[in-house]
Write an enzyme that holds these catalytic residues in place. Structure first.
Site, mmCIF file in Angstrom:
data_model
loop_
_atom_site.group_PDB
_atom_site.id
_atom_site.type_symbol
_atom_site.label_atom_id
_atom_site.label_comp_id
_atom_site.label_asym_id
_atom_site.label_seq_id
_atom_site.Cartn_x
_atom_site.Cartn_y
_atom_site.Cartn_z
ATOM 1 N N LYS A 284 0.763 -1.091 0.025
ATOM 2 C CA LYS A 284 0.017 0.135 0.000
ATOM 3 C C LYS A 284 0.679 1.706 0.030
ATOM 4 C CE LYS A 284 -3.222 2.533 3.240
ATOM 5 N NZ LYS A 284 -3.589 2.594 4.261
ATOM 6 N N ASP B 70 -2.535 10.736 3.479
ATOM 7 C CA ASP B 70 -3.582 10.857 4.138
ATOM 8 C C ASP B 70 -4.203 11.201 4.926
ATOM 9 O OD1 ASP B 70 -5.821 9.479 3.952
ATOM 10 O OD2 ASP B 70 -4.705 7.516 5.440
ATOM 11 N N LYS C 77 -9.561 13.202 9.191
ATOM 12 C CA LYS C 77 -9.398 12.455 9.583
ATOM 13 C C LYS C 77 -8.907 13.762 10.806
ATOM 14 C CE LYS C 77 -6.127 9.185 7.734
ATOM 15 N NZ LYS C 77 -6.499 7.959 8.756
ATOM 16 N N ASP D 35 1.765 6.759 5.939
ATOM 17 C CA ASP D 35 0.835 5.041 5.440
ATOM 18 C C ASP D 35 1.195 4.285 4.023
ATOM 19 O OD1 ASP D 35 -1.731 4.506 5.470
ATOM 20 O OD2 ASP D 35 -2.775 5.261 4.494
ATOM 21 N N ASP E 204 -11.838 7.209 4.025
ATOM 22 C CA ASP E 204 -11.093 7.274 4.578
ATOM 23 C C ASP E 204 -10.120 5.593 5.320
ATOM 24 O OD1 ASP E 204 -8.426 8.230 6.525
ATOM 25 O OD2 ASP E 204 -9.735 8.088 8.273
ATOM 26 N N GLU F 108 -9.281 3.918 2.431
ATOM 27 C CA GLU F 108 -8.709 3.936 1.442
ATOM 28 C C GLU F 108 -7.916 3.355 1.011
ATOM 29 O OE1 GLU F 108 -5.761 5.226 2.914
ATOM 30 O OE2 GLU F 108 -7.704 5.687 3.786
ATOM 31 N N ARG G 6 -7.692 -0.072 1.340
ATOM 32 C CA ARG G 6 -8.240 -1.701 0.645
ATOM 33 C C ARG G 6 -8.918 -0.918 -0.541
ATOM 34 N NH1 ARG G 6 -12.382 -1.612 5.484
ATOM 35 N NH2 ARG G 6 -10.548 -0.398 6.241
#
Length: 494
Positions: free
Chosen positions: A265, A270, A277, A288, A347, A349, A351
């Site tokens: 990933k 993010d 967030k 991230d 959020d 995201e 996946r």
């Protein structure tokens, strides 16, 4: 820091410091026994005085001992004699390295290696190399005052009749440390530097360094669109940074052998998108992309090691930003697999980019696929910063990853992936929702990914709790590169 092997004895080696193990009850390790004999019993006397307990991690520095060449002797506690195992050795390394670096020594000698109950000498050498590199790692490229470099410049491992094995262990330790260091540096870079383009350039740099050993392809937005990766592209909708899909191909095994595929990933920053967030600690969302960083670090190490295995790396990478063009909660997108997804939370995201990469992995007819992602805060709540979360329906693959983590002191813990959890991903308007609510958040995230992995053996590593540390010790850890390298080494040896 230069690592090398020397044929010699602890009492005669020309080094600023010699490191020797001692045990509880006053028992001396192999090197300590040799030093004690050369000094007329002074080492044993120091231990018997009670200045060092022998418990794992206890240390005692002795200076100016007669009868030996080294200026210093660093005694490190290793627990009960005859019961030295990997866990105890791991507890001893950190304090031992810290005490060593606190001296003015520019050269140090270790060994000969002690016998461990559950590991060979090569393992111990690798762990020392990695521990020293980790302790001397500094991320200072944005500081005006870079500070002082570590004084320690030369590290020798003493050998007698196992010279070849010691040399190979040193090389393996250096390769692993190089991979871990790359992963840490990528994680620590700020989001305005470590963009998707930067990750692609880093991958190209590795391929250039190991010319002819690693192939790389970087797919641009138009290529991603042509593949039908609507889920991946939905995450990029709110940012001006162009997405990249990085494909690495290492052909170290037999020509027709099915590869292991690693998927990382790569969300380089993010914000959470429209599902913004909280502001507190949002700076840490530069981490991230640590899944992507760990794949690049693993490739850096495996190519240097020359593993006899075919390995493919897939890195979907982009930013997740809010704007007038960003994907909204409630939007429905179509994944590369053809399955539709209702995005209830922007959020969630990671996946969304991983699912398309996992579908892309099918074209390699893989022997196994492992994805690595800082996927869920729920995994941090479940496992903290000790174990990475492991999910798989394939017991053999899960056991291989768990064993690799245990071997390298980079542990993972297997969590459930029962079909009953899939119920939480139901959507009234699409094939699935991208979240399943608060209960079992890390499990339902893995369940979501599992819907795109039915064509091959698959495992998912959630490294949200282990990829970096916050607070005063803030920084990337380089995990799970040790686990992944050991997993690949074992696959190559099978």
């Amino acid at each position: 820091m230069k690592f090398s092997m020397k044929v010699g004895k602890p009492e005669t080696v020309a080094a600023d410091c010699v490191v020797a193990l001692v045990h509880t009850g006053g028992a001396l390790g192999i090197a300590a026994q040799a030093l004690d004999a050369a000094t007329g019993g002074l080492v044993a006397a120091a231990v018997k005085s009670g200045d060092i307990s022998g418990k794992p991690g206890s240390t005692l520095l002795l200076r100016g001992l007669p009868g030996i060449e080294a200026q210093r002797v660093l005694l490190v506690g290793a627990g009960e004699a005859g019961k030295l195992d990997a866990k105890t050795f791991g507890k001893a390394i950190g304090p031992g390295v810290k005490a060593l670096l606190a001296t003015g020594a520019k050269s140090v000698a270790f060994g000969p290696a002690e016998a461990l109950a559950d590991r060979d000498a090569a393992w111990a050498v690798q762990q020392i190399v990695v521990a020293l590199r980790d302790a001397t790692y500094r991320f200072t490229q944005f500081k005006s005052d870079k500070g002082e470099d570590a004084k320690l410049a030369s590290v020798f491992f003493l050998a007698t009749d196992d010279e070849k094995e010691v040399k190979a262990a040193i090389a393996a330790g250096v390769a692993l440390a190089n991979g871990i260091e790359l992963t840490k540096t990528l994680g620590n870079l700020p989001g305005n530097v470590c963009t998707p383009t930067y990750l692609a350039e880093t991958a190209e740099g590795i391929a250039k360094e190991f010319k002819g050993k690693l192939k790389i392809e970087v797919l641009e937005r138009k290529d991603i669109e042509a593949l039908g990766m609507g889920s991946f592209l939905s995450v990029t909708a709110g940012t001006v940074e162009p997405p990249k899909f990085i494909v690495l191909n290492y052909a170290g095994g037999a020509k027709k052998a099915a590869p292991v595929v690693l998927v990382g990933k790569g969300i380089t920053f993010d914000t959470g998108g429209i599902s913004l967030k909280p502001g507190e600690a949002m700076d840490e969302m530069k981490y991230d992309m640590c899944g992507a960083g760990s794949v690049l670090g693993t490739f850096r190490a495996l190519v240097e090691l020359g593993l006899k295995l075919n390995v493919v790396g897939l890195i979907p990478t982009c930013e997740n930003m809010p704007s007038g063009t960003a994907t909204r909660p409630g939007d429905i997108v179509k994944s590369m697999s053809g399955q539709t997804i209702e995005i209830l939370n922007t959020d969630a995201e990671g996946r969304l980019i991983l699912c398309d990469a996992l579908t892309y992995a099918e074209r390699f007819k893989p022997a196994a696929v492992v994805d690595i992602a800082t996927l869920t805060g729920a995994c941090i709540i479940a496992l903290g910063g000790v174990n990475s979360g492991l999910f798989s329906k394939n017991d053999e693959l899960a056991d291989q990853l768990l064993a690799a983590g245990k071997t390298m002191l980079d542990p993972a813990w297997r969590l459930p992936l029962d079909d009953e959890y899939q119920e939480q991903l139901k959507s009234n308007f699409a094939d699935m929702a991208n979240i399943g609510g608060r209960p079992a958040g890390s499990v339902t995230a893995a369940c979501f990914l599992s819907r795109f992995t039915k064509a091959y053996d698959w495992a998912h590593l959630d490294i949200a709790g282990t990829a970096w540390k916050g607070g005063a010790a803030k920084g990337a850890t380089g995990r799970p590169v040790p686990l992944l390298i050991e997993f690949l080494r074992q696959r190559a040896a099978a």
